[in-house]
Structures are given as C-alpha cells and as structure tokens.
Design a protein around this motif. Structure first.
Motif, PDB file in Angstrom:
ATOM      1  N   TYR A  13      10.375  42.499  55.334  1.00 43.54           N
ATOM      2  CA  TYR A  13      10.845  42.102  56.653  1.00 43.54           C
ATOM      3  C   TYR A  13      11.908  43.093  57.080  1.00 43.54           C
ATOM      4  O   TYR A  13      12.792  43.415  56.301  1.00 43.54           O
ATOM      5  CB  TYR A  13      11.411  40.678  56.615  1.00 43.54           C
ATOM      6  CG  TYR A  13      10.386  39.685  56.162  1.00 43.54           C
ATOM      7  CD1 TYR A  13       9.546  39.051  57.066  1.00 43.54           C
ATOM      8  CD2 TYR A  13      10.208  39.427  54.807  1.00 43.54           C
ATOM      9  CE1 TYR A  13       8.570  38.166  56.644  1.00 43.54           C
ATOM     10  CE2 TYR A  13       9.231  38.544  54.369  1.00 43.54           C
ATOM     11  CZ  TYR A  13       8.409  37.919  55.293  1.00 43.54           C
ATOM     12  OH  TYR A  13       7.436  37.056  54.859  1.00 43.54           O
ATOM     13  N   TRP A  14      11.822  43.593  58.301  1.00 45.32           N
ATOM     14  CA  TRP A  14      12.762  44.607  58.746  1.00 45.32           C
ATOM     15  C   TRP A  14      13.423  44.188  60.052  1.00 45.32           C
ATOM     16  O   TRP A  14      12.915  43.357  60.781  1.00 45.32           O
ATOM     17  CB  TRP A  14      12.080  45.970  58.884  1.00 45.32           C
ATOM     18  CG  TRP A  14      10.985  46.028  59.911  1.00 45.32           C
ATOM     19  CD1 TRP A  14       9.653  45.789  59.713  1.00 45.32           C
ATOM     20  CD2 TRP A  14      11.127  46.328  61.303  1.00 45.32           C
ATOM     21  NE1 TRP A  14       8.959  45.923  60.892  1.00 45.32           N
ATOM     22  CE2 TRP A  14       9.840  46.262  61.878  1.00 45.32           C
ATOM     23  CE3 TRP A  14      12.200  46.656  62.104  1.00 45.32           C
ATOM     24  CZ2 TRP A  14       9.615  46.509  63.229  1.00 45.32           C
ATOM     25  CZ3 TRP A  14      11.980  46.895  63.451  1.00 45.32           C
ATOM     26  CH2 TRP A  14      10.688  46.829  63.983  1.00 45.32           C
ATOM     27  N   THR A  56      16.705  38.787  57.042  1.00 45.50           N
ATOM     28  CA  THR A  56      16.082  37.895  56.060  1.00 45.50           C
ATOM     29  C   THR A  56      14.612  37.726  56.413  1.00 45.50           C
ATOM     30  O   THR A  56      14.160  38.179  57.476  1.00 45.50           O
ATOM     31  CB  THR A  56      16.742  36.506  56.074  1.00 45.50           C
ATOM     32  OG1 THR A  56      16.463  35.880  57.345  1.00 45.50           O
ATOM     33  CG2 THR A  56      18.242  36.580  55.840  1.00 45.50           C
ATOM     34  N   ALA A  57      13.886  37.019  55.563  1.00 45.63           N
ATOM     35  CA  ALA A  57      12.483  36.718  55.853  1.00 45.63           C
ATOM     36  C   ALA A  57      12.365  35.866  57.121  1.00 45.63           C
ATOM     37  O   ALA A  57      11.361  35.936  57.829  1.00 45.63           O
ATOM     38  CB  ALA A  57      11.838  36.015  54.668  1.00 45.63           C
ATOM     39  N   SER A  58      13.384  35.096  57.433  1.00 45.62           N
ATOM     40  CA  SER A  58      13.359  34.241  58.620  1.00 45.62           C
ATOM     41  C   SER A  58      13.684  35.002  59.908  1.00 45.62           C
ATOM     42  O   SER A  58      13.199  34.644  60.976  1.00 45.62           O
ATOM     43  CB  SER A  58      14.367  33.100  58.476  1.00 45.62           C
ATOM     44  OG  SER A  58      14.033  32.286  57.391  1.00 45.62           O
ATOM     45  N   PRO A  72       7.896  41.012  60.071  1.00 47.68           N
ATOM     46  CA  PRO A  72       7.119  41.253  58.861  1.00 47.68           C
ATOM     47  C   PRO A  72       6.306  42.548  58.910  1.00 47.68           C
ATOM     48  O   PRO A  72       5.810  42.946  59.963  1.00 47.68           O
ATOM     49  CB  PRO A  72       6.189  40.045  58.780  1.00 47.68           C
ATOM     50  CG  PRO A  72       6.074  39.548  60.174  1.00 47.68           C
ATOM     51  CD  PRO A  72       7.371  39.905  60.859  1.00 47.68           C
ATOM     52  N   LEU A  73       6.214  43.192  57.759  1.00 42.89           N
ATOM     53  CA  LEU A  73       5.331  44.338  57.545  1.00 42.89           C
ATOM     54  C   LEU A  73       4.610  44.046  56.240  1.00 42.89           C
ATOM     55  O   LEU A  73       5.227  44.063  55.172  1.00 42.89           O
ATOM     56  CB  LEU A  73       6.121  45.647  57.459  1.00 42.89           C
ATOM     57  CG  LEU A  73       5.314  46.918  57.216  1.00 42.89           C
ATOM     58  CD1 LEU A  73       4.304  47.164  58.343  1.00 42.89           C
ATOM     59  CD2 LEU A  73       6.230  48.122  57.058  1.00 42.89           C
ATOM     60  N   SER A  74       3.337  43.716  56.342  1.00 46.16           N
ATOM     61  CA  SER A  74       2.571  43.234  55.192  1.00 46.16           C
ATOM     62  C   SER A  74       1.509  44.225  54.758  1.00 46.16           C
ATOM     63  O   SER A  74       1.075  45.078  55.539  1.00 46.16           O
ATOM     64  CB  SER A  74       1.882  41.913  55.544  1.00 46.16           C
ATOM     65  OG  SER A  74       2.824  40.934  55.919  1.00 46.16           O
ATOM     66  N   ASP A  85       9.931  39.920  50.239  1.00 44.00           N
ATOM     67  CA  ASP A  85       9.526  38.518  50.277  1.00 44.00           C
ATOM     68  C   ASP A  85       9.937  37.775  49.006  1.00 44.00           C
ATOM     69  O   ASP A  85       9.460  36.686  48.728  1.00 44.00           O
ATOM     70  CB  ASP A  85       8.017  38.409  50.479  1.00 44.00           C
ATOM     71  CG  ASP A  85       7.220  39.183  49.428  1.00 44.00           C
ATOM     72  OD1 ASP A  85       7.814  39.689  48.448  1.00 44.00           O
ATOM     73  OD2 ASP A  85       5.988  39.290  49.593  1.00 44.00           O
ATOM     74  N   GLY A  86      10.823  38.369  48.226  1.00 43.09           N
ATOM     75  CA  GLY A  86      11.291  37.756  46.984  1.00 43.09           C
ATOM     76  C   GLY A  86      10.866  38.541  45.758  1.00 43.09           C
ATOM     77  O   GLY A  86      11.454  38.422  44.694  1.00 43.09           O
ATOM     78  N   THR A  87       9.842  39.363  45.911  1.00 48.75           N
ATOM     79  CA  THR A  87       9.363  40.245  44.854  1.00 48.75           C
ATOM     80  C   THR A  87       9.659  41.669  45.287  1.00 48.75           C
ATOM     81  O   THR A  87       9.489  42.007  46.457  1.00 48.75           O
ATOM     82  CB  THR A  87       7.845  40.070  44.650  1.00 48.75           C
ATOM     83  OG1 THR A  87       7.584  38.711  44.299  1.00 48.75           O
ATOM     84  CG2 THR A  87       7.309  40.992  43.580  1.00 48.75           C
TER      85      THR A  87
END
Length: 86
Positions: free
Chosen positions: A35-36, A43-45, A49-51, A74-76
């Motif tokens: 997430y940028w 934060t992710a919120s 997103p860039l997936s 995303d936590g990883t």
C-alpha cells in the motif's frame, strides 16, 4: 529492488532517493499487496493498493518538489522492483 515491510518507509533505491529524481516507477510485488501514499504513516487502510498482477505505477516528479512516496506491506515482507530516473 526494495523490501517493503509492515513498517511504512520511503520508496527509494538504496539509502536515499536519486539526486534530482524526475521519475519513479514501482513494479508490483510477485505475491501479495503493498500500500502506498504520500503520508509517512501510510497503512493498509489509508494507502493505495499495488498487488501482484497489477500494472506498474509511475510518478513524474519535479526535482525541486521533495516529493516522497511511502509504502507498507500487507503484513508479510514484499519485494518490489523500482526504477528511478533523473
């Protein structure tokens, strides 16, 4: 190459952004999501997103602007590839 972790950090190659950087291209991670955003507390919120499977994100930067992009995972831990141009 940059590893994006669960702690927001500025997006750059090496210890600092390229001098007079005019362009930054972020390629998506091969797995998961980062997430940028422009806030150092992204934060992710709150981030964009860039997936895995997405297209590249390109930023055109005025060298005098001191524009900084921040990213968080995303936590990883996620590895992204970057291209900086001056």
């Amino acid at each position: 190459v940059m590893t994006v972790t669960a702690t927001a950090t500025s997006v750059k190659i090496g210890a600092s952004p390229m001098t007079k950087r005019k362009q930054l291209i972020m390629l998506p991670p091969s797995d998961g999501t980062i997430y940028w955003g422009s806030d150092p507390g992204v934060t992710a919120s709150t981030g964009i997103p860039l997936s895995a499977g997405d297209g590249n994100v390109t930023f055109d930067i005025k060298p005098s602007s001191n524009m900084t992009i921040y990213a968080v995972s995303d936590g990883t831990d996620r590895v992204i590839k970057l291209i900086e141009g001056a």
